[in-house]
Design a protein around this motif. Structure first.
Motif, PDB file in Angstrom:
ATOM      1  N   UNK A  78       0.825  -1.132  -0.193  1.00 41.89           N
ATOM      2  CA  UNK A  78      -0.019   0.004  -0.087  1.00 41.89           C
ATOM      3  C   UNK A  78       0.878   1.167   0.073  1.00 41.89           C
ATOM      4  N   UNK A  79       1.998   1.140   0.623  1.00 38.28           N
ATOM      5  CA  UNK A  79       3.010   2.529   0.952  1.00 38.28           C
ATOM      6  C   UNK A  79       3.325   2.774  -0.735  1.00 38.28           C
ATOM      7  N   UNK A  80       3.500   1.629  -1.489  1.00 38.82           N
ATOM      8  CA  UNK A  80       3.760   1.884  -2.936  1.00 38.82           C
ATOM      9  C   UNK A  80       2.403   2.764  -3.680  1.00 38.82           C
ATOM     10  N   UNK A 108      -9.118  -2.430   7.995  1.00 42.38           N
ATOM     11  CA  UNK A 108      -7.704  -1.985   8.743  1.00 42.38           C
ATOM     12  C   UNK A 108      -6.870  -2.970   8.894  1.00 42.38           C
ATOM     13  N   UNK A 109      -5.470  -2.734   8.450  1.00 43.16           N
ATOM     14  CA  UNK A 109      -4.573  -3.567   8.489  1.00 43.16           C
ATOM     15  C   UNK A 109      -3.715  -3.506   9.894  1.00 43.16           C
ATOM     16  N   UNK A 110      -3.356  -4.536  10.578  1.00 37.89           N
ATOM     17  CA  UNK A 110      -2.890  -4.691  11.724  1.00 37.89           C
ATOM     18  C   UNK A 110      -1.669  -4.090  11.941  1.00 37.89           C
ATOM     19  N   UNK A 111      -1.255  -3.381  13.319  1.00 36.58           N
ATOM     20  CA  UNK A 111      -0.022  -3.020  13.349  1.00 36.58           C
ATOM     21  C   UNK A 111       0.892  -3.725  14.522  1.00 36.58           C
ATOM     22  N   UNK A 160       0.957   7.897   5.695  1.00 40.20           N
ATOM     23  CA  UNK A 160       0.201   9.305   5.882  1.00 40.20           C
ATOM     24  C   UNK A 160       0.876  10.237   5.311  1.00 40.20           C
ATOM     25  N   UNK A 161       2.070  10.565   5.491  1.00 44.25           N
ATOM     26  CA  UNK A 161       2.721  11.884   5.170  1.00 44.25           C
ATOM     27  C   UNK A 161       3.175  11.867   3.543  1.00 44.25           C
ATOM     28  N   UNK A 162       3.209  10.655   2.996  1.00 49.73           N
ATOM     29  CA  UNK A 162       3.427  10.563   1.497  1.00 49.73           C
ATOM     30  C   UNK A 162       2.008  11.230   0.913  1.00 49.73           C
ATOM     31  N   UNK A 192       5.895  -1.897  10.851  1.00 45.75           N
ATOM     32  CA  UNK A 192       4.429  -1.459  10.311  1.00 45.75           C
ATOM     33  C   UNK A 192       3.975  -0.070  10.547  1.00 45.75           C
ATOM     34  N   UNK A 193       4.626   0.260  11.796  1.00 46.12           N
ATOM     35  CA  UNK A 193       4.199   1.663  12.577  1.00 46.12           C
ATOM     36  C   UNK A 193       4.992   2.757  11.496  1.00 46.12           C
ATOM     37  N   UNK A 194       6.187   2.284  11.266  1.00 45.07           N
ATOM     38  CA  UNK A 194       6.924   3.320  10.280  1.00 45.07           C
ATOM     39  C   UNK A 194       6.253   3.454   9.027  1.00 45.07           C
ATOM     40  N   UNK A 195       5.875   2.464   8.633  1.00 44.82           N
ATOM     41  CA  UNK A 195       5.196   2.413   7.161  1.00 44.82           C
ATOM     42  C   UNK A 195       3.857   3.268   7.247  1.00 44.82           C
ATOM     43  N   UNK A 196       3.251   2.894   8.336  1.00 44.14           N
ATOM     44  CA  UNK A 196       1.876   3.606   8.452  1.00 44.14           C
ATOM     45  C   UNK A 196       2.166   5.066   8.329  1.00 44.14           C
TER      46      UNK A 196
END
Length: 1793
Positions: free
Chosen positions: A999-1001, A1039-1042, A1097-1099, A1089-1093
């Protein structure tokens, strides 16, 4: 799947036993038996042991290593595949361990939903076969599941859509609820019986009782409840009854699920009392006439479902009692088992409706299924009547619907018919006559008739060997009569087969292409033609399979002559003939090939002698036809083809390179079929008896085998397994024909050889046919795997399944050769001639098959699996149990099992070569031509689904096309890439994989693709694509788990699983160090996962804030951001700021998203409030009651609202114990009751800005800014869609959150706005202020007393203004506002509000409308409080009583509705204390007193009260009428809403209503009369209890003596409905039946004509639903009345007016005639024995004076109308003389006589 039962008990031997092998190390729970019949069965045990051991070891390791993904999911998926392939082939210990592990996994608290769904599905699968695990083996706690359902279904945070999940949880929950305590049963059945209007939960209760009854047959005494149960089931069918029908609206939505009712009835049948059977017969008697085909309505589906499910359910119960293996489930005691008599009674009571339903408007499917099950139980009762309807239907040509209906029903009973058996030995004799008569149905002009005939003939010939046994008559003398009859009949079989063939030839000749369409049209087969082709070929092949050798030879010769003597076009007729030939060749290959191959070889060689033929564009029809014939007949057992290999190869050499496309395609088919026939594994025969019928009649007597099921343990399947000779022949073919093409294409791809497009296409066609012909011969592609896609600590290795062939690895692998050539060619074509789309289509097909084809295609397998299940259903025998199927079906099932194994390649390892080919597909998916893109994308999605983790490898490549900084992307590539992201409906959606890394991509790429130069919003297709993408992401996102931590107990079970033996693999157990490493990696993963989350949001924020991004993409981005709100992490500050700013965005879409998001953010920022446990009994100072008592008790009295003890000071407020939940304490108290702690322990209120967190400061700053607030309020008070806006819960949540988190900080800013808005009466401003006020009241839950007091000082004046300003548009919003404010709040906290509302609702200021609105708002508030405000309800009632005589209609209606709520709590539930809220009886007594002036007088009551208030006092009577109007409104309102009806009180009002209700249907009546009529209709549908029956009848009897004929007439209409809706309650009370009968017979002699006629109608209705019976006493009574002498007519003076009052004698005589007429009309669809005589008696009165003559005429014409359809059979009941009279009467008299 169970093994079939043997008569002698004991387990049957294993098929193909296991010689020389020791016993298994473990006893499997339940295997799939079909595996043991596969040709390579002996290898499977070893294979499955290895797989199971791997699964156990790796799953155990993954869970201990804290690796839910990929390890855990990978191995649970492998476990489901294992169950699909082998059944539950593991030991009981392992079964229990698997279940426990999955149960723990499902209930991990923070598990993400999608994983949980996967685990839950597997868990349900493991729990499915109940009989495998008893309660001692396994017990699971229900609590964790219950908590989870609570958490998810009633989730407080986001209303995440979690739909597919709860259903399964409910099921799991149900599996786990332990045996019921009797207390529970009494409480619930008591509750059920006492509720009269269906509430929502009644259906669930019925379901619960049904399951309880099924699990404990014979242990619960249902008899006392039976009449009630049946009455309710009858009511819930919603049948229309009586003359004027008004259904209570609630009933339509909440009728029971028929399925539950059926299960319940079935479980209660049997037993000593026979009560249920009696009621069931009554039920069907009363509804039979609804099944007649001339009736239709929305209720019909339910009735049909009832018919279909009930026999099915009874058969299941019989099977459980008589044939099923005993297991731990509760056994049925002998006394309650169904006896043969029970079964016969059941079949007799249901057969009539089923026979009527055969011809129903909705089709005969349900009836056919019902008949199939009934015929299993009692063929002698079921089949003869069906046949009686079938023979005439076969004779007529004019009623095709009747034919299809009867044939489909006969197909249902076919098996019972053919096997005869002890009940119905003469059954089989009907078979031949039926078959012979069905032949004319093969009719080219009527498609549906043709199909049903094929099905019919096919079904019967599957069941019966078509062998001529007539010679047996001379040889044996031990035959029964029936067997003799059958033997002589079988001589007709040969005749039948030949006639059938003639019919088919006729069908074929009439459907050749020249005949059916012009040249210009398409040459393909139409859909209908292909269905006929399928029907024809399968029926023909069934017939030939079942023939004896002699009949077969005759048929073969006939088919051969037909196919050789004609030349067919190859599209339609040719395909059908070739199919017939193929069927013949399949049955006896040796004899048939001898005829066909030499013939075709001769013709083809002859016609291709000359080389010019090779280059002709159009070929000779004869050549094409022979090629087609040859290619079809080679689809047979490969060993038999080897004899002809030289000839076949020669033909291929001559014809593969024909120029004519049609020609070389046929030749390629020949090659394809040759390869398939020699290399695949398949059964070679499907005969119904192993070994066929070719034995002399002396040793084998075929008639014994009619309808016999196959024996699973001696199936004797003849398999075709490729021999080495066949394999080498196949390789010879590949070397001769594939190799040269590959060499040519290789050169072409290198650019060394120019080939025309047609040549390339031809070569590709040959390559493709070779590939799909030899799919399972060629080993899969090799290569090194693509590594490092996902890190894992457990092995993710693949297991290979053996499918019957050892691959010869020494040979060249043609699959790899094809792959490399095709890739080269593809690049060549794409670079040089991209418009050669035909070749590209073929290349895409070849790539797809290279990747996945191993001998069978998935879609073909799926459709075969479907059709197998359909056939199985239509021919199964549910009574005697499992697997009693026809042999052909069982063979088919084993073959499907083999194909399932060849198709199980999901999750293959992802290798370099796969990577290359998927990249090729991606290139094709983004090429220039849309059709190429489309086909390539489908193959691309299929490939993505097949390889593990390949999506992560492909996503970056797809996203390349969307990069805004690339200049070289074309619009086609851009669209193609978007489609690749979107995916198809079933497969993967790349844009939305459940995984942070992906998703991040993808999400940011989607947003910024708005800046790509290939993107244009002018093209609607692109806009639509983006819409679809956004919609799909929103729909599928969960919702994807953290946090993926696995709790200790779960790991402990995993450890047991890893160590479990039998089978186990030699893998060392995990060391503690490994486990530590696993936990460390788990923590890193959570941090990742937290970093990715946060970075996502920022991207996204960066993306949305880009300059010149089109608005569409800004919206998509904001939408994606709002999906990232979570309940376990607060959004990053930057996003909070973004959303708060956007509350004032220009676009309304964005504002709406921001409102929801900010409401969510405020929920995240909510501070927790401390709670403490209390003991309610201490507060009230009362001891705990010993038994359950609901309602108002001393110990819950302190919860009531009491104006003397309202907390009015700070001290009182803080010492009060507030309970917010309304339902606590009414039934009983929660075990652990918590309330909020005192003020000083709660979070601090009135904080300054410095005390807040950063996130809170952001919100605080904006909302303290007057400009921002002003802008926000302006936006919120705009109207969105005129006239359709409603109170918005989202905005309410926003304000509630603001006032909850920041208490009264923003009130100063908001106050002026509120005052301004309240004064403005526009609907949007009013709505805005209502939303804010509701938010304020609910948000002030934890404010201190001072703040609350200040708040109400502000709110009271506002609300007063608002309530006096209400308009039609806004009163709904204010109602919602007040109801929302009061929901789940302690009434003592809101005393300001209630006192304000009760001030004086009916002040009359502002007119009647405002009064009605105020009552509406008040009602909304009080209804939320239910039982806790008795004092307020009493005050309100006292206030309303004098005002009941209101003149305004809208106020009256509102008062009626309010009264309903006032009395709502006065319920008569079991063990409930009398309520302290107002009671109905006292109220009714007061009302009746005031209605006295109306009840005492006898004259007609007219409504002459105008709607203006005259000056001066009105008389009591007018007051009474006004009061009555309001009371009517109240009764009407409560009919649908209240839980139980106060029958006693209503009865006292009945006589009054009877007087008022009008008789005719006329809308011009005034309101009073219309209401009275509606009210009566609703009351008559009410549910009665047995003790109320005498009371009602007493009132009816009394009214029947009334002087007003309107009242007497209305009594009858009331009676009709009341009796039908309470049928079994009345039937259970003999006195009541007598009373009703007497009442009707009295009213038949009423002096008023209308009353007499209505009495007759009522009588015939009650006779028709078998409430009254037509006995001789009644008949004699009517005949006596008929004989009454009429007085002589007197001559009248010409001057005097004739007397209009009929004489008493005439009335009595008319009564007799009406009575007889009622009897005639009571059986509209048949002619009982007494009918003819009655008609004769009636006809004698044709010349009597009016109104008698009229009645007789009406009766006769009705008789004629209803009996006209089946007059032929009804005629039989009359003698000739009677018929003469009747014909005279029914034919209208001639005018010229």
């Amino acid at each position: 799947m169970e093994a079939p039962e043997r008569a002698g008990g004991g387990e049957p031997p294993e098929p193909g036993g296991r010689p020389g092998l020791g016993p298994r190390a473990f006893v499997p729970q339940k295997e799939i038996v079909y595996n043991k019949l596969l040709p390579y069965a002996e290898r499977l045990d070893a294979e499955s042991d290895v797989q199971l051991a791997q699964i156990k070891s790796n799953l155990g390791r993954a869970v201990q290593l804290q690796e839910l993904w990929p390890g855990g999911l990978f191995w649970t998926r492998k476990l489901s595949t294992y169950i699909r392939l082998y059944g539950r082939k593991f030991s009981k210990e392992d079964h229990v361990l698997f279940i426990k592990l999955l149960y723990e996994l499902v209930s991990i608290p923070k598990l993400e939903i999608s994983m949980m769904q996967g685990f839950a599905r597997l868990l349900i699968n493991l729990l499915k076969k109940k009989e495998l695990l008893s309660r001692d083996d396994l017990e699971l706690p229900w609590r964790p599941l219950y908590d989870m359902v609570e958490k998810i279904l009633y989730s407080k945070t986001e209303h995440l859509g979690l739909n597919s999940f709860p259903n399964s949880v409910e099921n799991v929950l149900k599996t786990l609820v332990k045996s019921c305590r009797p207390l529970w049963f009494d409480e619930l059945i008591g509750l059920w019986v006492s509720v009269q209007n269906l509430p929502q939960w009644e259906g669930q209760l019925v379901n619960l009782f049904a399951r309880l009854a099924t699990d404990n047959i014979g242990y619960i005494d249902w008899d006392p409840y039976v009449p009630k149960i049946f009455t309710r089931i009858l009511r819930s069918l919603n049948l229309p009854v009586g003359s004027s029908q008004v259904l209570v609206p609630r009933f339509l939505t909440n009728a029971y699920d028929i399925g539950h009712a059926v299960i319940w009835i079935t479980a209660m049948m049997g037993g000593p009392s026979k009560l249920v059977q009696k009621h069931l017969a009554g039920l069907f008697n009363s509804i039979t006439s609804f099944y007649h085909p001339s009736n239709n309505g929305r209720w019909l589906n339910k009735l049909m479902k009832l018919l279909q499910r009930l026999p099915n359910s009874v058969v299941r119960r019989l099977h459980r009692e008589r044939y099923k293996k005993p297991s731990w489930l509760t056994p049925v005691p002998e006394s309650h088992k169904l006896t043969d008599q029970d079964v016969t009674d059941f079949v007799q009571c249901i057969i009539q409706p089923v026979l009527l339903a055969m011809f129903s408007k909705t089709g005969s499917l349900e009836a056919a299924q019902a008949l199939q099950n009934l015929a299993l139980m009692r063929p002698e009762l079921v089949i003869p009547p069906v046949l009686e309807r079938t023979y005439p239907a076969l004779e007529t040509l004019t009623e095709p619907h009747q034919l299809t209906a009867t044939l489909s029903c006969v197909i249902g009973v076919a098996r019972s018919l053919v096997s005869g058996g002890k009940w119905f030995p003469e059954g089989p004799t009907h078979m031949l006559p039926l078959l012979m008569r069905a032949l004319p149905g093969v009719d080219p002009n009527d498609f549906s008739k043709c199909m049903i005939t094929f099905q019919f003939i096919g079904t019967f010939s599957t069941l019966v060997p078509l062998v001529d046994c007539s010679s047996v008559l001379q040889e044996r003398n031990d035959l029964t009569e029936i067997e003799k009859e059958l033997c002589s009949a079988t001589a007709e079989f040969e005749d039948f087969v030949l006639q059938f063939m003639d019919r088919c030839f006729g069908l074929i000749e009439s459907s050749t292409l020249e005949q059916t369409r012009e040249e210009t049209e398409t040459e393909k087969m139409t859909h209908l033609e292909s269905l006929v082709e399928l029907g024809l070929s399968s029926t023909f092949s069934t017939i030939l399979t079942q023939c004896s050798k002699e009949i077969f030879m005759v048929a073969l010769q006939k088919v051969f002559n037909f196919s050789v003597s004609h030349i067919f076009e190859t599209r339609v007729a040719g395909r059908m003939v070739a199919d017939m030939c193929r069927a013949a060749v399949k049955c006896c290959p040796e004899e048939s090939l001898k005829l066909f191959v030499p013939h075709c070889y001769g013709v083809i060689t002859q016609l291709t002698m000359n080389d010019d033929v090779l280059n002709e564009e159009e070929l000779d029809k004869e050549l094409l036809w022979n090629l087609q014939l040859l290619s079809e007949i080679t689809r047979v057992d490969g060993k038999k083809l080897l004899l002809y290999r030289e000839q076949l190869v020669k033909i291929l050499q001559r014809t593969l390179h024909l120029t004519c496309k049609q020609g070389y395609i046929l030749s390629c088919n020949l090659l394809h079929h040759l390869l398939r026939s020699t290399t695949l594994i398949y059964p070679t025969e499907y005969c119904s008896v192993p070994g066929g019928f070719n034995k002399p009649p002396s040793e084998y007597f075929p008639i014994k085998d009619w309808g016999k099921p196959g024996d699973l343990w001696n199936l004797g399947i003849q398999w075709h397994v490729p021999s080495s000779e066949e394999v080498s022949f196949a390789f010879y073919l590949l070397d001769s024909f594939l190799q040269p093409e590959l060499i040519k294409l290789q050169c072409c791809g290198d650019g060394e050889l120019e080939m025309s497009r047609d040549d390339i296409l031809q070569s590709l066609t040959i390559v493709h046919n070779c590939l799909i012909g030899s799919g399972n011969l060629l080993p899969p592609l090799k290569g090194e795997p693509v590594t490092n896609l996902v890190p894992s600590m457990v092995s993710l290795e693949e297991t290979k399944l053996y499918t019957g062939l050892e691959h010869d690895l020494s040979r060249e692998n043609h699959r790899e050769a094809i792959a490399s050539v095709i890739r080269k060619l593809l690049n060549h074509i794409l670079d040089n001639s991209e418009d050669d789309t035909k070749s590209l289509f073929l290349i895409i097909k070849i790539i797809g098959d290279l990747l996945q084809f191993q001998g069978s295609h998935k879609h073909e397998f799926d459709s075969r699996w479907k059709s197998f299940n359909l056939v199985k259903k239509s021919m199964e025998n549910r009574l005697h149990g499992k697997k009693q199927h026809i042999r052909a079906l069982l063979i088919d099932r084993v073959m499907l099992q083999h194909e399932l194994r060849t198709l199980t390649v999901e999750g293959c390892e992802y290798k370099r070569i796969h990577q290359d080919m998927i990249r090729d597909l991606l290139r094709l998916s983004t090429s220039s031509y849309s059709q190429v893109r489309n086909k390539a994308q489908q193959t691309f999605f299929a490939a993505l689904g097949a390889y593990n983790f390949c999506c992560r490898d492909i996503i970056p490549l797809v996203l390349e096309f969307l990069r805004p900084d690339r200049q070289d992307v074309t619009q086609q590539q851009f669209k193609g890439a978007l489609y690749c992201l979107l995916g198809n409906h079933s497969g993967v959606c790349l844009a939305n994989l459940h995984d942070w890394d992906c998703i991040v991509q993808t999400w940011p790429a989607l947003v910024s693709s708005g800046l790509s130069q290939a993107m244009s919003l002018e093209k609607p297709s692109i806009v639509r694509l983006f819409d679809d993408l956004a919609e799909k992401i929103h729909r599928q996102y969960e919702t994807i788990g953290l946090d993926f931590t696995i709790p200790k107990p779960c790991a402990a079970i995993a450890e047991l699983l890893e160590q479990s033996k039998n089978p186990s693999i030699s893998q060392t157990l995990l060391s503690p160090e490994k486990i530590k490493e696993g936990q460390k990696r788990q923590q890193e993963k959570n941090a990742d996962a937290l970093r990715n989350y946060e970075s996502l949001v920022n991207t996204l924020l960066d993306g949305v804030e880009q300059r010149n991004l089109p608005w569409k993409f800004e919206h998509i981005g904001i939408g994606l951001l709002s999906l990232l709100l979570r309940d376990d992490r607060v959004l990053p500050l930057r996003a909070i700021r973004f959303f708060v700013e956007n509350l004032n965005h220009d676009a309304i879409v964005v504002r709406k998203m921001a409102i929801s998001a900010v409401a969510g953010i405020l929920k995240q920022l909510k501070r927790t409030h401390k709670k403490l446990t209390i003991n309610p009994y201490e507060i009230s100072g009362c001891p705990k009651p010993t038994k359950i008592l609901a309602g108002d008790r001393p110990d819950n009295h302190w919860l009531h609202y009491d104006s003397k003890n309202i907390p009015r000071t700070k001290k009182e407020w803080e010492s009060s114990c507030f309970v917010e939940k309304t339902h606590w304490g009414y039934y009983n108290w929660p075990k652990n009751m918590v309330v909020y702690a005192g003020v000083e322990e709660q979070p601090k209120l009135g904080r300054s800005r410095e005390d807040m967190t950063e996130a809170e400061q952001i919100v605080y700053d904006r909302f303290s800014d007057p400009k921002f607030v002003e802008q926000l309020i302006t936006f919120l008070s705009l109207e969105d869609r005129k006239g359709r806006d409603k109170f918005s819960p989202r905005r309410f949540c926003l304000f509630k959150g603001i006032f909850r988190n920041f208490d009264d900080a923003f009130l100063p800013v908001l106050k002026p706005h509120l005052e301004r808005l309240v004064a403005d009466s526009h609907e949007s401003t009013q709505r805005c202020v209502a939303e804010i006020i509701a938010g304020l009241i609910r948000g002030s839950k934890h404010w201190t007393f001072e703040k609350v007091e200040k708040l109400w000082e502000l709110l009271c004046p506002l609300l007063r203004t608002a309530l006096s300003n209400m308009t039609v548009e806004t009163y709904n919003d204010w109602g919602t506002c007040i109801a929302t404010s009061c929901e789940s709040r302690d009434p003592r906290k809101l005393h300001w509000l209630f006192e304000l509302l009760l001030e004086s609702p009916l002040s009359g200021e502002g007119g009647s409308f405002v009064d009605a609105c105020r009552l509406y708002v008040l009602q909304g508030g009080l209804a939320q409080q239910e039982w806790r405000v008795p004092e307020l309800l009493h005050r309100l009632l006292k206030y309303l009583e004098p005002k009941l005589t209101q003149v305004y209609k809208n106020v009256r209606e509102r008062i009626g509705s309010v009264l309903t709520y006032i009395f709502m709590i006065d319920v008569s539930l079991p063990n409930t204390a009398p309520t302290t809220s107002p009671c109905i009886p006292e109220f009714t007594a007061r009302v009746l007193e005031k209605l006295k002036p109306l009840t005492d007088v006898d004259e007609e009551i007219q409504n002459h009260v105008m709607e203006e208030n005259g000056v001066g006092e009105e008389d009591e009577r007018t007051q009474g009428i006004k009061l009555l109007k309001t009371i009517l409104k109240w009764l009407m309102a409560s009919a649908g809403r209240s839980f139980s009806t106060a029958v006693k009180e209503q009865l006292q009002l009945l006589p009054l209503f009877f007087k008022i209700a009008p008789v005719e249907n006329d809308n011009s009546y005034d309101e009073l009369k219309r209401d009275a009529k509606l009210c009566l209709s609703l009351m008559s549908q009410g549910l009665l209890y047995p003790h109320q029956v005498p009371l009602v009848l007493q009132v009816l009897n009394q009214t029947a003596r009334s002087s007003s004929w309107h009242a007497r007439y209305t009594v009858l209409t009331y009676l009709q409905t009341m009796v039908f809706y309470n049928l079994f309650i009345f039937l259970n009370n003999e006195d009541a039946v007598k009373d009703i009968r007497w009442l009707i017979i009295c009213l038949l002699e009423d002096e008023q004509l209308e009353v007499r006629e209505m009495a007759a109608t009522t009588l015939s209705g009650l006779l028709q639903c078998n409430f009254l019976t037509m006995d001789s006493a009644m008949q004699i009574h009517f005949e006596q009345l008929c004989k009454t002498k009429l007085p002589k007519k007197r001559k009248r003076d010409p001057g005097s007016v004739g007397d209009t009052i009929p004489s008493a004698e005439l009335v009595r005589r008319h009564a007799g005639v009406l009575g007889l007429g009622a009897c005639v009309l009571s059986s509209p669809y048949d002619v009982p024995t007494w009918m003819p005589q009655l008609l004769m008696n009636l006809s004698a009165h044709l010349n009597d004076p009016q109104p008698i003559e009229m009645t007789v005429k009406k009766t006769l014409s009705n008789f004629r109308r209803t009996h006209h359809d089946n007059w032929q059979e009804h005629k039989q009941q009359f003698t000739d003389d009677q018929l003469l009279v009747l014909t005279d009467l029914l034919v209208s008299p001639c005018y010229y006589a």
